[in-house]
Design a protein around this motif. Sequence first.
Motif: not given
Length: 518
Positions: A309-310, A417-422, A441-443
């Motif tokens: 969220t952040w 996992q989405r936070a890792r991508i962001l 990281v994205r893959d």
Amino acid sequence: MDERSTAPRKAAIYLRISQDREMDGLAIDRQREDCENLARFRRWDVIETYVDQSKSATDRTTIRPDYDRMVADYLLGRFDAIICYDLDRLTRQPRQLEDWIDAAELRGLALVTANGDADLSTDGGRMYARIKAAVARAEMKRKSARQSAAQRQRAMQGRAPKGMRPLGYAVDGEVIRHEAEAVRAIYDLFTRVEHPESLRSLARALSGAEEIDGITPLPKHTHTVSVERAAAREQQGLEPRPIVEDGPWSPSTVLGILRNPRYAALSTYTPKFAQADGKRRRMWKAQILRDDAGEPIRGQWEPIVDDETWWKAQQVLDDTERVTNTSGSTKRKHLGSGLYRCGYADEETGEVCGRKVTGAPRGYKCAGHIVRSGAAIDDFVTTVIAKRLARKDARVMVEIPDGGPHAAGIDSAISDQRARILRAEADYDAEIIEARDLKRVRDAAEARIQELEAEKLMQGRAGALSPILGVDDPASAFREASLDLRRQTIDALATITLLPQPRGRKGFRTESVVVDWR
């Protein structure tokens, strides 16, 4: 101390203290008494006393109102002598000191200190002043370096930064629940996809000038903190300070909340380079401390929002094409805006556009393809969906998940996992990592997200639609639901495609709206 001047002088007294915690004026009064005694000894006529209370002279960007006024009055010739308690009360800036030395040498300014350490009317006094200013500045830099090192060490340990408490956290770092709910609502409403709120509308909701679901009006935060500090001083038997007046929240305050990494329990430290475009506006992402592996250091306090969220809020704020408007609202105002699709087909290739239409003043449009009146289309779609919901099998069209703890755990894992991508994307933009690192990281994260979402689908698809599908009369619930919930229901059940209005034909034709059930 030099002998008394034979010629009478008009003098100004300058008093300053860097930080007067009690704000009782006693420290200023002690300076004033010694300076006035010196003026009487020299038989100088004091025309005005200039006072800057709790004003630092170390930072050259700090505004000292009375100092600036004194400089202007001197240039106007109102006085030809200055008395201050100590030279560093007047200035800690070598450049400013040289200006006063020039005034003493070239214009006859008499500048003396009540402690007898400096007199710019003599060569020895000027030399001493320069030496003292250089030593004081060097000590100030050493002190600043020590303080910065201590602050960085504290942040590396994940300890909460000192200073004014942010909304949602107490001085001791504990979460203040009702304020934390407001913070979560700000993030949720600002980052949601369908109809995000603007900074201005969120500020109005916090001020009570606009009603937004999820936002409870609060007093202005600076007012709340000043009330708390006044109460604390009263308990200590101290004179309370003036309380900051309550008033409307500003969009800039909401922006500060959305930019603050502390809400995601990210430890921060503000280096001097963390500035944007040469201004003193801090870059929040540059404050986040990282370990040797490049991962953010976690704070030892409870987060109010999750990482995803952040970081999502930062993406929205960093988007130069972000929608803003003077009304302060970015809500959808049309049922099908960004939901219905364009059915225009190219005459040569037969390829259908398929893009989502946008809202127009009277309906919907897809640039260069279609312009349709909206009221009749929305009435038709609402009727078709309501009829489908009125059927006995409506409640099994979309399986409703049980919303148990397992599902919540899946959501949390997906969010991580989405936070890792962001985070990786932000690191790449800041040139912290290279393209191959971002791809790696994205893959990995996207592969894990696909696994988790597949597992989530086994839990069901439509928990958000339970206010409609979970009642006895889904059709009526749909018609009475909010715009957002109606849009979600339509999107879950069907794809709506708008065909171009047939040429030469007026009025709405049902065949111009194609409903494909999912």
